[in-house]
Design an enzyme around this catalytic site. Sequence first.
Site, PDB file in Angstrom:
ATOM      1  N   ASP A 154      31.719  39.571  37.581  1.00 19.71           N
ATOM      2  CA  ASP A 154      32.791  39.281  36.813  1.00 19.71           C
ATOM      3  C   ASP A 154      33.972  38.768  37.487  1.00 19.71           C
ATOM      4  O   ASP A 154      34.839  38.015  37.225  1.00 19.71           O
ATOM      5  CB  ASP A 154      33.345  40.497  35.880  1.00 19.71           C
ATOM      6  CG  ASP A 154      34.427  41.313  36.670  1.00 19.71           C
ATOM      7  OD1 ASP A 154      33.818  41.840  37.688  1.00 19.71           O
ATOM      8  OD2 ASP A 154      35.540  41.482  36.290  1.00 19.71           O
TER       9      ASP A 154
ATOM     10  N   GLU B  71      42.334  37.753  43.245  1.00 18.09           N
ATOM     11  CA  GLU B  71      40.956  37.962  42.669  1.00 18.09           C
ATOM     12  C   GLU B  71      40.856  37.080  41.651  1.00 18.09           C
ATOM     13  O   GLU B  71      41.470  37.020  40.529  1.00 18.09           O
ATOM     14  CB  GLU B  71      40.658  39.305  42.485  1.00 18.09           C
ATOM     15  CG  GLU B  71      39.245  39.645  42.044  1.00 18.09           C
ATOM     16  CD  GLU B  71      38.943  41.181  41.980  1.00 18.09           C
ATOM     17  OE1 GLU B  71      37.877  41.443  42.126  1.00 18.09           O
ATOM     18  OE2 GLU B  71      39.794  41.904  41.844  1.00 18.09           O
TER      19      GLU B  71
ATOM     20  N   ASP C 270      33.977  41.183  42.894  1.00 14.05           N
ATOM     21  CA  ASP C 270      32.917  42.463  43.096  1.00 14.05           C
ATOM     22  C   ASP C 270      31.606  42.184  42.620  1.00 14.05           C
ATOM     23  O   ASP C 270      31.307  40.712  42.476  1.00 14.05           O
ATOM     24  CB  ASP C 270      33.623  43.590  42.698  1.00 14.05           C
ATOM     25  CG  ASP C 270      33.736  43.811  41.229  1.00 14.05           C
ATOM     26  OD1 ASP C 270      33.459  42.533  40.644  1.00 14.05           O
ATOM     27  OD2 ASP C 270      34.657  44.671  40.714  1.00 14.05           O
TER      28      ASP C 270
ATOM     29  N   TYR D 287      38.586  50.129  34.705  1.00 10.83           N
ATOM     30  CA  TYR D 287      38.346  48.711  34.738  1.00 10.83           C
ATOM     31  C   TYR D 287      38.830  47.955  33.567  1.00 10.83           C
ATOM     32  O   TYR D 287      39.505  46.897  33.883  1.00 10.83           O
ATOM     33  CB  TYR D 287      37.000  48.713  35.502  1.00 10.83           C
ATOM     34  CG  TYR D 287      36.926  49.284  36.701  1.00 10.83           C
ATOM     35  CD1 TYR D 287      37.384  48.822  37.803  1.00 10.83           C
ATOM     36  CD2 TYR D 287      36.321  50.604  36.752  1.00 10.83           C
ATOM     37  CE1 TYR D 287      37.261  49.902  38.885  1.00 10.83           C
ATOM     38  CE2 TYR D 287      35.959  51.442  37.766  1.00 10.83           C
ATOM     39  CZ  TYR D 287      36.677  50.841  39.101  1.00 10.83           C
ATOM     40  OH  TYR D 287      36.467  51.420  40.292  1.00 10.83           O
TER      41      TYR D 287
END
Length: 531
Positions: A108, A504, A111, A259
């Site tokens: 996604d 990110e 990571d 998350y």
Amino acid sequence: MEAKLKAEETKSGGWFWWLMVLVIGALVVAAATLTIVRDFRRSGPASRIPGHPGAIVESYAFALETALQFFDVQKSGRLENNRIAWRGDSGLRDGSEENLDLSKGMYDAGDLIKFGFPMAFTATMLSWAILEYGDHMSAVKQLGHAQDSLKWITDYLVNAHPSANVLYVQVGDPELDHNCWQRPEAMTERRPLVEVNMSFPGTEVAAETAAAMASASLVFKKINSTYSRMLLMHAQQLFAFADTYRGSYSVSIPQLQKYYNSTGYGDELLWAATWLYHATGERSYLRYVTEKNGKGFANWGSPTWFSWDDKHAGTHILLSRINFFNAEDVSMAENLDLQLYRISAETIMCALLPDSPMATSDRTDGGLIWVIEWNSLQHPVASAFLAVLYSDYMLTSQTETLYCSGRSYKPEDLRKFAISQADYVLGKNPMKMSYLVGYGSDYPQYVHHRGSSIPVDADTGCRVGFKWLNSSDPNCNVAIGALVGGPFLNETYIDSRNNSMQGEPTTYNSALIVGLLSGLISSSSVVRNFA
């Protein structure tokens, strides 16, 4: 946004509810003839023809080509026609502990976890972009890449749904993953699976996956009818599962809250049912979002920001589409509720226009919609995509005017707003940098992304790899097409690999900007019906 817009509605004299009363009155008068759509739009042929784009805006075309490559960067599984030289096969045993093949799909973000909720939203948004602007994509030779990326996700989602009331919603353990810094090709940690089922329901993730399957079934309907029918079958099963066994996956599986925590599932149920109506034409789905659940789930008059977690705004726009183009095909009661969705959509549009009396104050000094620090670009890009869509709905239906608390605006005003957000992302900002990696001469060099930061030939274990996270050298591999998190409210950006808040990228941000850029590449009418 909700609180701010409520306050702005109050300051403007409660215009929303005043207008709603007028609409309801008009509906009663018009009940016998079902001609209420005339209150909102002029009849007549569209001034532009779907499938025949006008002049190409080359800067947006190149940005689209760039953005689409991030999906190749994020792919798991045995790669086919790999366009990213530093990527290789990975995750080949994902799902094997349950005798499933979950090797495909996408990581996604920076990571190596496959989170089903945002991945399904990525697929839904890619589908929506293709359905609305596939002709634009085709004109710049990017449609095939978009379809391939979509199918890479839906292949995974199909396999993640092995039976009617079971859906696997995560591959990998975030805690284990975040204690390692490795290339996906060299993963060594365990990859456990997480599922929702009748005992541990996950309405929002099941419904979002249903939306992804239903919308993708429309994309593939004419090019792979067998696959399309299979997707639709899964979508209908998943929607029934989501609606019958209601419960948030954040409650069923508390460890997921850290998350991708869900704030509710009513919006996903409406979103999925709307896509299923578009895919099937079955009236039960339209009744679901209008007479049965509109009042309970739609949040009419309380607009919120469109995101992977909150689908209200997207649902309002998507149901407005029916009101624009197919209102004559629905019942009086359904049309009443569709009007309320459309009024809510117009409230959202009025909030986005910077000089509107209802304009939201959630902006930077440079004009970027700005809501939260983490992943700040998600909301402006999502809002701009909805704005360009609504602008094109108005143009195609020959709706000339949008009224915002006494002031009138044209479709081109919405498009101008969408362009302002896209241009900010691409470099017209105080930092004079592009937030889309690989576009322009100045873009982030220290993206928070494992594979991008580690040399292909590096021999690193789980913990040893952190030397690449902490290295002062720029990323050795370009995460082409990555849309990073974005600027702070003061319009600064700290280009540091440890700055995951700003640096990110995510696949769902990429899907949103693909939709936005596809809409801005050229001008043409949208199709009146997806089927």
